[in-house]
Design an enzyme around this catalytic site. Structure first.
Site, PDB file in Angstrom:
ATOM      1  N   HIS A  90       0.811  -1.214   0.000  1.00 42.32           N
ATOM      2  CA  HIS A  90       0.000   0.000   0.000  1.00 42.32           C
ATOM      3  C   HIS A  90       0.846   1.267   0.000  1.00 42.32           C
ATOM      4  O   HIS A  90       0.387   2.318  -0.433  1.00 42.32           O
ATOM      5  CB  HIS A  90      -0.919   0.032   1.224  1.00 42.32           C
ATOM      6  CG  HIS A  90      -1.853  -1.129   1.316  1.00 42.32           C
ATOM      7  ND1 HIS A  90      -2.882  -1.347   0.428  1.00 42.32           N
ATOM      8  CD2 HIS A  90      -1.912  -2.160   2.202  1.00 42.32           C
ATOM      9  CE1 HIS A  90      -3.543  -2.449   0.757  1.00 42.32           C
ATOM     10  NE2 HIS A  90      -2.966  -2.958   1.831  1.00 42.32           N
ATOM     11  N   HIS A 122       5.820   6.678   6.719  1.00 45.19           N
ATOM     12  CA  HIS A 122       5.435   6.200   5.394  1.00 45.19           C
ATOM     13  C   HIS A 122       4.948   7.377   4.562  1.00 45.19           C
ATOM     14  O   HIS A 122       4.822   8.501   5.053  1.00 45.19           O
ATOM     15  CB  HIS A 122       4.357   5.113   5.494  1.00 45.19           C
ATOM     16  CG  HIS A 122       3.096   5.584   6.152  1.00 45.19           C
ATOM     17  ND1 HIS A 122       2.867   5.490   7.514  1.00 45.19           N
ATOM     18  CD2 HIS A 122       1.990   6.187   5.642  1.00 45.19           C
ATOM     19  CE1 HIS A 122       1.689   5.999   7.799  1.00 45.19           C
ATOM     20  NE2 HIS A 122       1.128   6.431   6.678  1.00 45.19           N
ATOM     21  N   HIS A 124       2.473   9.003   1.093  1.00 47.86           N
ATOM     22  CA  HIS A 124       1.321   8.950   0.188  1.00 47.86           C
ATOM     23  C   HIS A 124       1.610   9.889  -0.970  1.00 47.86           C
ATOM     24  O   HIS A 124       2.063  11.016  -0.768  1.00 47.86           O
ATOM     25  CB  HIS A 124       0.041   9.379   0.920  1.00 47.86           C
ATOM     26  CG  HIS A 124      -0.292   8.520   2.103  1.00 47.86           C
ATOM     27  ND1 HIS A 124      -1.052   7.369   2.004  1.00 47.86           N
ATOM     28  CD2 HIS A 124       0.054   8.637   3.411  1.00 47.86           C
ATOM     29  CE1 HIS A 124      -1.162   6.820   3.202  1.00 47.86           C
ATOM     30  NE2 HIS A 124      -0.500   7.568   4.076  1.00 47.86           N
ATOM     31  N   GLU A 134      -2.588  13.494   1.322  1.00 38.97           N
ATOM     32  CA  GLU A 134      -3.882  13.085   1.887  1.00 38.97           C
ATOM     33  C   GLU A 134      -4.616  14.298   2.456  1.00 38.97           C
ATOM     34  O   GLU A 134      -5.759  14.563   2.097  1.00 38.97           O
ATOM     35  CB  GLU A 134      -3.667  12.021   2.962  1.00 38.97           C
ATOM     36  CG  GLU A 134      -3.166  10.709   2.385  1.00 38.97           C
ATOM     37  CD  GLU A 134      -3.572   9.500   3.199  1.00 38.97           C
ATOM     38  OE1 GLU A 134      -4.211   8.595   2.626  1.00 38.97           O
ATOM     39  OE2 GLU A 134      -3.230   9.443   4.400  1.00 38.97           O
ATOM     40  N   HIS A 147       3.930  10.679   6.760  1.00 41.89           N
ATOM     41  CA  HIS A 147       3.370  10.523   8.089  1.00 41.89           C
ATOM     42  C   HIS A 147       4.393   9.829   8.984  1.00 41.89           C
ATOM     43  O   HIS A 147       4.889   8.748   8.633  1.00 41.89           O
ATOM     44  CB  HIS A 147       2.091   9.684   8.044  1.00 41.89           C
ATOM     45  CG  HIS A 147       0.969  10.335   7.310  1.00 41.89           C
ATOM     46  ND1 HIS A 147      -0.098   9.625   6.792  1.00 41.89           N
ATOM     47  CD2 HIS A 147       0.745  11.649   6.998  1.00 41.89           C
ATOM     48  CE1 HIS A 147      -0.926  10.471   6.196  1.00 41.89           C
ATOM     49  NE2 HIS A 147      -0.434  11.699   6.314  1.00 41.89           N
ATOM     50  N   THR A 231      -5.520   6.717   8.472  1.00 43.54           N
ATOM     51  CA  THR A 231      -6.080   6.982   7.139  1.00 43.54           C
ATOM     52  C   THR A 231      -6.168   5.718   6.299  1.00 43.54           C
ATOM     53  O   THR A 231      -6.423   5.780   5.102  1.00 43.54           O
ATOM     54  CB  THR A 231      -5.241   8.039   6.379  1.00 43.54           C
ATOM     55  OG1 THR A 231      -3.936   7.518   6.131  1.00 43.54           O
ATOM     56  CG2 THR A 231      -5.146   9.329   7.185  1.00 43.54           C
ATOM     57  N   THR A 232      -5.944   4.570   6.925  1.00 47.81           N
ATOM     58  CA  THR A 232      -6.130   3.269   6.281  1.00 47.81           C
ATOM     59  C   THR A 232      -6.927   2.388   7.231  1.00 47.81           C
ATOM     60  O   THR A 232      -6.921   2.614   8.445  1.00 47.81           O
ATOM     61  CB  THR A 232      -4.785   2.585   5.968  1.00 47.81           C
ATOM     62  OG1 THR A 232      -4.037   2.434   7.190  1.00 47.81           O
ATOM     63  CG2 THR A 232      -3.970   3.391   4.973  1.00 47.81           C
TER      64      THR A 232
END
Length: 326
Positions: A90, A122, A124, A134, A147, A231-232
């Site tokens: 992901h 991690h 995004h 995000e 993040h 957020t996941t």
């Protein structure tokens, strides 16, 4: 459970979670049928009232004079041991938790309800032609977002922390594209080619000071704070969010390395590129987003021009003069 096991638990639970219904979550760029709009069908928490990310509208913020400087401990030291970079299917994740290190990389102060130790960071990002942060700032999406995930030191396990509204604290950093590479990201960007496929991981040649990944220290006083979620999936609403106003600069080729090198899990004979791995902004509902003492809000600040006085084109130029075209 020791801190090393804690780090492994965090890799497994929120980022590679099989939903209770037997399905698997994904992003729309993989399959719209399991994308963010369907997460609440797999995990009811994802349909809650305190979800993340959100749009940060600087005209509607509430100033909180109690939000002063955050104390970063251990961020200015290269810890012993090894850090592992992983393609978890992901995102790209750098695991920071180990028995030697995690107790010494912490954040506190700045209105945080406790002391928090670092677990992992991690990213995004978007696509070759689009942005991928995000959180959004005044409705604008930036190229990428990092993040840094921390757990309250009061708790020994992730499961315990997720049972409390202030169990986790996540620092969010926007990225903007610069004309020159950010050499502080060379180690991570170089590691991407070794984790092209989902499930791949590589030990970095050496650790480094986490502070080098952040905006310069003098710009860390300006941030926004709100109560939200992962957020996941499972989208647990246990996160104290701190989103910094000052973006990190990254070279265009460095950003493209994230967009073009990595892959989602294979689907039959197809190996889709890992692009647009972001969740869209979620409704604020009754929540408020607070501005730190030094952050730009409707009243402006001594350090920045109040954004409502800027034209949209000038604002975009200030946020990122070299942003990829949406």
């Amino acid at each position: 459970m020791g801190t090393q096991g804690l780090g492994i638990t965090f890799l497994t639970l929120p980022l590679i979670m099989r939903a209770a219904a037997g399905g698997q979550w994904c992003y729309d760029s993989q399959d719209p049928q399991c994308g963010p709009s369907h997460w609440k069908e797999l995990k009811a928490t994802c349909g809650g009232s305190k979800q993340s990310p959100v749009n940060i509208d600087r005209r509607r913020l509430q100033r909180d004079r109690g939000l002063g400087d955050i104390l970063f401990e251990g961020y200015d030291q290269a810890p012993p041991g090894k850090w592992t970079l992983t393609n978890d299917g992901h995102t790209v994740m750098l695991s920071l938790a180990s028995e030697l290190v995690s107790e010494h990389i912490t954040i506190s102060g700045g209105g945080l309800p406790g002391r928090y130790r670092a677990l992992q960071l991690h990213f995004h990002w978007g696509s070759p032609g689009g942005n991928g942060s995000e959180h959004t700032l005044d409705g604008c999406q930036l190229p990428m977002e990092m993040h840094v995930v921390h757990m309250n030191t009061k708790y020994q396990t992730l499961a315990e922390a997720k049972g409390h509204p202030n169990g986790l604290a996540v620092l969010g950093f926007f990225f903007q594209v610069s004309k020159t590479p950010n050499t502080n990201y060379n180690t991570i960007v170089a590691g991407l080619r070794n984790i092209s496929h989902a499930g791949d991981s590589v030990d970095l040649a050496s650790t480094f000071r986490l502070s080098t990944l952040l905006p310069r220290a003098g710009r860390l006083s300006g941030y926004y704070r709100y109560q939200g979620s992962l957020t996941t999936p499972d989208c647990s609403e246990v996160v104290v969010w701190t989103v910094f106003e000052e973006p990190v600069e990254i070279g265009r080729e460095q950003l493209q390395a994230f967009v073009s090198t990595l892959h989602f899990p294979a689907v039959g004979s197809m190996l889709p590129k890992m692009t647009n791995n972001f969740r869209p902004p979620q409704p604020l509902h009754s929540r408020k987003v607070f501005a730190s003492r030094a952050a730009t809000a409707s009243g402006g600040s001594p350090h920045r021009v109040p954004h409502q006085l800027l034209s949209p084109l000038l604002l975009l130029a200030l946020l990122g003069p070299s942003l990829p075209t949406p």
